[in-house]
Scaffold this motif. Sequence first.
Motif, mmCIF file in Angstrom:
data_model
loop_
_atom_site.group_PDB
_atom_site.id
_atom_site.type_symbol
_atom_site.label_atom_id
_atom_site.label_comp_id
_atom_site.label_asym_id
_atom_site.label_seq_id
_atom_site.Cartn_x
_atom_site.Cartn_y
_atom_site.Cartn_z
ATOM 1 N N ARG A 176 0.848 -1.201 0.000
ATOM 2 C CA ARG A 176 0.000 0.000 0.000
ATOM 3 C C ARG A 176 0.880 1.247 0.000
ATOM 4 N NH1 ARG A 176 -2.504 3.088 4.152
ATOM 5 N NH2 ARG A 176 -1.570 1.712 5.711
ATOM 6 N N GLN A 177 0.598 2.161 -0.919
ATOM 7 C CA GLN A 177 1.358 3.403 -0.985
ATOM 8 C C GLN A 177 0.818 4.407 0.031
ATOM 9 O OE1 GLN A 177 4.307 4.676 -1.597
ATOM 10 N NE2 GLN A 177 4.248 4.431 -3.838
ATOM 11 N N MET A 178 1.729 5.104 0.714
ATOM 12 C CA MET A 178 1.334 6.104 1.705
ATOM 13 C C MET A 178 1.846 7.470 1.264
ATOM 14 S SD MET A 178 2.335 3.895 5.120
ATOM 15 C CE MET A 178 2.075 5.309 6.211
ATOM 16 N N LYS A 179 0.991 8.477 1.343
ATOM 17 C CA LYS A 179 1.384 9.824 0.937
ATOM 18 C C LYS A 179 2.475 10.388 1.834
ATOM 19 C CE LYS A 179 -2.991 11.156 -1.243
ATOM 20 N NZ LYS A 179 -4.124 12.124 -1.253
ATOM 21 N N THR A 180 2.428 10.017 3.106
ATOM 22 C CA THR A 180 3.414 10.567 4.049
ATOM 23 C C THR A 180 4.802 9.959 3.855
ATOM 24 O OG1 THR A 180 2.699 8.919 5.667
ATOM 25 C CG2 THR A 180 1.699 11.109 5.799
ATOM 26 N N LYS A 181 4.860 8.715 3.409
ATOM 27 C CA LYS A 181 6.145 8.069 3.176
ATOM 28 C C LYS A 181 6.045 7.183 1.932
ATOM 29 C CE LYS A 181 9.756 5.217 5.267
ATOM 30 N NZ LYS A 181 10.124 4.274 6.347
ATOM 31 N N PRO A 182 6.063 7.813 0.740
ATOM 32 C CA PRO A 182 5.961 7.011 -0.485
ATOM 33 C C PRO A 182 7.219 6.180 -0.700
ATOM 34 C CG PRO A 182 6.415 9.304 -1.011
ATOM 35 C CD PRO A 182 6.165 9.253 0.469
ATOM 36 N N LEU A 183 7.028 4.963 -1.198
ATOM 37 C CA LEU A 183 8.131 4.051 -1.464
ATOM 38 C C LEU A 183 8.046 3.543 -2.891
ATOM 39 C CD1 LEU A 183 8.052 1.866 1.801
ATOM 40 C CD2 LEU A 183 9.639 3.731 1.281
ATOM 41 N N TYR A 184 9.179 3.065 -3.407
ATOM 42 C CA TYR A 184 9.182 2.527 -4.760
ATOM 43 C C TYR A 184 8.304 1.278 -4.779
ATOM 44 C CZ TYR A 184 10.945 2.117 -9.491
ATOM 45 O OH TYR A 184 11.035 2.108 -10.861
ATOM 46 N N PRO A 185 7.381 1.172 -5.728
ATOM 47 C CA PRO A 185 6.365 0.113 -5.663
ATOM 48 C C PRO A 185 6.851 -1.300 -5.973
ATOM 49 C CG PRO A 185 5.610 2.008 -6.950
ATOM 50 C CD PRO A 185 7.077 2.160 -6.763
ATOM 51 N N PHE A 186 7.983 -1.433 -6.694
ATOM 52 C CA PHE A 186 8.388 -2.741 -7.197
ATOM 53 C C PHE A 186 9.894 -2.896 -7.048
ATOM 54 C CE2 PHE A 186 9.711 -5.316 -10.973
ATOM 55 C CZ PHE A 186 9.170 -6.525 -10.553
ATOM 56 N N LEU A 187 10.330 -3.976 -6.401
ATOM 57 C CA LEU A 187 11.742 -4.095 -6.025
ATOM 58 C C LEU A 187 12.546 -5.094 -6.850
ATOM 59 C CD1 LEU A 187 11.431 -4.026 -2.126
ATOM 60 C CD2 LEU A 187 11.531 -2.121 -3.754
ATOM 61 N N ASP A 188 11.935 -5.857 -7.731
ATOM 62 C CA ASP A 188 12.660 -6.921 -8.420
ATOM 63 C C ASP A 188 13.246 -6.477 -9.760
ATOM 64 O OD1 ASP A 188 13.707 -9.485 -8.434
ATOM 65 O OD2 ASP A 188 12.011 -10.338 -9.518
ATOM 66 N N LEU A 189 13.699 -5.233 -9.821
ATOM 67 C CA LEU A 189 14.370 -4.751 -11.030
ATOM 68 C C LEU A 189 15.720 -5.449 -11.185
ATOM 69 C CD1 LEU A 189 13.815 -0.896 -10.678
ATOM 70 C CD2 LEU A 189 12.706 -2.385 -12.350
ATOM 71 N N PRO A 190 16.130 -5.749 -12.417
ATOM 72 C CA PRO A 190 17.496 -6.234 -12.635
ATOM 73 C C PRO A 190 18.463 -5.057 -12.586
ATOM 74 C CG PRO A 190 16.395 -5.981 -14.727
ATOM 75 C CD PRO A 190 15.374 -5.636 -13.670
ATOM 76 N N GLY A 191 19.765 -5.348 -12.698
ATOM 77 C CA GLY A 191 20.747 -4.267 -12.696
ATOM 78 C C GLY A 191 20.523 -3.284 -13.826
ATOM 79 N N VAL A 192 20.177 -3.789 -15.019
ATOM 80 C CA VAL A 192 19.939 -2.904 -16.155
ATOM 81 C C VAL A 192 18.688 -2.068 -15.938
ATOM 82 C CG1 VAL A 192 18.608 -4.561 -17.549
ATOM 83 C CG2 VAL A 192 19.973 -2.795 -18.677
ATOM 84 N N GLY A 193 17.716 -2.607 -15.197
ATOM 85 C CA GLY A 193 16.515 -1.834 -14.880
ATOM 86 C C GLY A 193 16.829 -0.675 -13.953
ATOM 87 N N VAL A 194 17.703 -0.902 -12.971
ATOM 88 C CA VAL A 194 18.112 0.174 -12.056
ATOM 89 C C VAL A 194 18.883 1.240 -12.831
ATOM 90 C CG1 VAL A 194 19.440 0.743 -9.988
ATOM 91 C CG2 VAL A 194 18.171 -1.411 -10.088
#
Length: 567
Positions: A176-194
């Motif tokens: 769940r995204q929070m306005k007070t502390k937004p976080l990146y929604p998806f963490l399984d990016l590869p190195g090239v994605g980062v």
Amino acid sequence: MSLFEEILRARGLQDATRESFLHPDYGKRHDPFLLPDMAKAVDRLVAAREKQERITIYGDYDIDGLTATTLLVDALGQFGFRFVETFIPNRFVEGYGMTVDAVERIAASGAQLILTVDCGSLSEKEIVRANELGVDVIVTDHHNVALTQPPAIAVVNPKRLLQDNPRRYHGMMLTRQMKTKPLYPFLDLPGVGVAFKLIQALQTRLDGLPYGQEKWLLDLVALGTICDVVTLVDENRLHVFWGLKVLAKTRRPGLKALMAVSGVEPSKVDARSLGFMLGPRLNAAGRLETARHAQEMLLATNGLEALEKAELLDALNKQRRAEQDEIHKLATKQAETYKGDPVLVVSHPDWNHGIVGIVAAKLLEKYKKPTFVLQEMGGESKGSARSYGGFSAADAIRAADRLITKGGGHKLAAGVTLPTKNIEAFRKHLNDYFRSLQLPPQPPLLLLSEDVVTADFAQLNEGLLHEISQLEPFGNGNPEPIVKIDAVQVVSIRRMGNDGQHLKLSLQDYLGGGLDVVAFSADESWFVEPGEVVSVWIQPLLNEWRGVKRVEGRLVRLEMGKDSGEE
């Protein structure tokens, strides 16, 4: 309800979820500045651009690292960075990741900033040494992170968010995204994605690469994403979906040449082409000699030069296959000695540690056990692990810390270096560790399950295949749909391949309809007799031969049917 609609329902793709999955919207990409330290990385790179500092991109020898390095060279050049060099470690010299020696050589070359891709998160001493030599470091990575980050200017790694906010994520997805502390929604990016997210962030501060033009980088992102076997959902699916379209009309001479020598038609390129045709050739250079060959091909601006490098990669890949087959035969023979162990550990002085990871995957498939395959190199041994289910190869290596020199990686794939004299103790430790976990039976986890069941071959037609194609690209997290057909009769069986290891079955359903199914490197239990009744799990495919199209099946599982005469 049609078979395709049943497949969508089985995958939870209904209503709004269905539309967003079938038609990924590039405009709905995530804000790159939600990634840790992204603003710091951008500030430092903007300053480097203003001063035209010398930058070295420190990559990795696998496809994820090579594509990320190429992407940054391309994009930074468009942003106007004039002094950008690359450093690709040699598997047989530096090994994986940063080394102090490499950092010292880079500093001596005059570099003022090192920008890592696909490595660096655990490189504390190497980054400390860089700082001592007056060289700043920006890390972009996606591997496991330390509790305390190394002293880099920035450590841009999505996994940091999982470590700092474990309750906010389920798997790799934000709950769940929070306005007070937004976080990146998806963490399984590869190195090239980062690395691609870094370029998107730089677009907000630097001229030279207008919004929309970064899409031309997605051919590299797609290639690295598929070959690093991250989950093809969320932003990874977005990148690969559009990246395949870019790859079909790529401007890169290297990728054009690679597709040509691989027999891949650009207009028909798909995820399977990347994973089974382009990927192995790119990886062959680093497995046998140096990944520099692959890097030079990707960066080539001249078509003839690119073709020469692509042909070299093709030749190296043939050599890799021959060596791999020989290692596999010997490793299988040795594995029989330890087949009572829940974890297989095999080793030999003549096994190239650049290839043993592939062999480990094949042994896992055959014996249905986590597998470590090592090359003994005098007093030191080095190798790779492959695992599945509840057994983490990376955790097992960490638990053997007192026996190893170094090691790490992911849950399902990892690498390890240890004194050769410790192999037997390492084998015992891994098996004791496995037993201590008291895991439920693991082999059933390897059984592929169906999306849908049918009893009628007539439903497997070209129309269904056209509908299924909307689910592409296929890969980890989005596999090709599997159809189960119960109680079909084996009409004929044909062995294929030099050793008869491949299988072709002609089947008949209860209505008299026929279907041919094929399995390469088939499970021994699948070689049944004509007349027997079986249940099969297949992935439908279209076979075109001499202008004639036929729907067939890729056999992924077979079980004896109730009417086969078995007790």
